[in-house]
Design a protein around this motif. Sequence first.
Motif, PDB file in Angstrom:
ATOM      1  N   ALA A  81      -8.947 -73.738 -64.298  1.00 49.25           N
ATOM      2  CA  ALA A  81      -9.462 -74.095 -65.625  1.00 49.25           C
ATOM      3  C   ALA A  81     -10.755 -74.893 -65.502  1.00 49.25           C
ATOM      4  O   ALA A  81     -11.723 -74.635 -66.233  1.00 49.25           O
ATOM      5  N   ALA A  82     -10.784 -75.845 -64.594  1.00 49.52           N
ATOM      6  CA  ALA A  82     -11.984 -76.666 -64.408  1.00 49.52           C
ATOM      7  C   ALA A  82     -13.153 -75.836 -63.901  1.00 49.52           C
ATOM      8  O   ALA A  82     -14.278 -75.979 -64.387  1.00 49.52           O
ATOM      9  N   LEU A  83     -12.901 -74.968 -62.936  1.00 53.34           N
ATOM     10  CA  LEU A  83     -13.974 -74.119 -62.418  1.00 53.34           C
ATOM     11  C   LEU A  83     -14.522 -73.194 -63.508  1.00 53.34           C
ATOM     12  O   LEU A  83     -15.735 -72.991 -63.607  1.00 53.34           O
ATOM     13  N   ASN A  84     -13.645 -72.650 -64.325  1.00 49.21           N
ATOM     14  CA  ASN A  84     -14.076 -71.776 -65.418  1.00 49.21           C
ATOM     15  C   ASN A  84     -14.977 -72.502 -66.417  1.00 49.21           C
ATOM     16  O   ASN A  84     -15.805 -71.870 -67.075  1.00 49.21           O
ATOM     17  N   LEU A  85     -14.826 -73.811 -66.519  1.00 49.48           N
ATOM     18  CA  LEU A  85     -15.644 -74.604 -67.436  1.00 49.48           C
ATOM     19  C   LEU A  85     -16.883 -75.194 -66.759  1.00 49.48           C
ATOM     20  O   LEU A  85     -17.634 -75.950 -67.372  1.00 49.48           O
ATOM     21  N   GLY A  86     -17.064 -74.863 -65.478  1.00 47.17           N
ATOM     22  CA  GLY A  86     -18.246 -75.339 -64.765  1.00 47.17           C
ATOM     23  C   GLY A  86     -18.137 -76.741 -64.210  1.00 47.17           C
ATOM     24  O   GLY A  86     -19.151 -77.356 -63.871  1.00 47.17           O
ATOM     25  N   CYS A  87     -16.929 -77.251 -64.108  1.00 47.70           N
ATOM     26  CA  CYS A  87     -16.723 -78.602 -63.569  1.00 47.70           C
ATOM     27  C   CYS A  87     -16.769 -78.599 -62.041  1.00 47.70           C
ATOM     28  O   CYS A  87     -16.377 -77.622 -61.398  1.00 47.70           O
TER      29      CYS A  87
END
Length: 114
Positions: A81-87
């Motif tokens: 989820a974090a990677l998908n949001l660019g975190c």
Amino acid sequence: MVERLALIGAGVIGKRHLLASRKSSKTAIVAIVDPGPDARVFAASEGLDYFGTHDAMFDKIAPSGVIVATPNNHHFEPTVAALNLGCHVLVEKPIMATLDEAEQVCAMSEATAR
């Protein structure tokens, strides 16, 4: 610029990350994510926003990064989820519970790197 981080997992290791982040002028933990009943009390005692799930947290705030310090078998979903949001993502070891999950996360990380 201070990097705003969310701590996903408020157990012993998560609390160590919180303490370490306070020693840096470049990072600030802004939220605690943990479904445990003690986590809400802990977040309040630290003056931090509390969320029971990473989805609820991402709906309300946009951290620049997350620290995933959940039990190993719960690393995958918040990391993806974090990677998908660019975190940016720091995951406690082991990176994932299975080799397949680790390979998926590594591929996602490369694809979403800024």
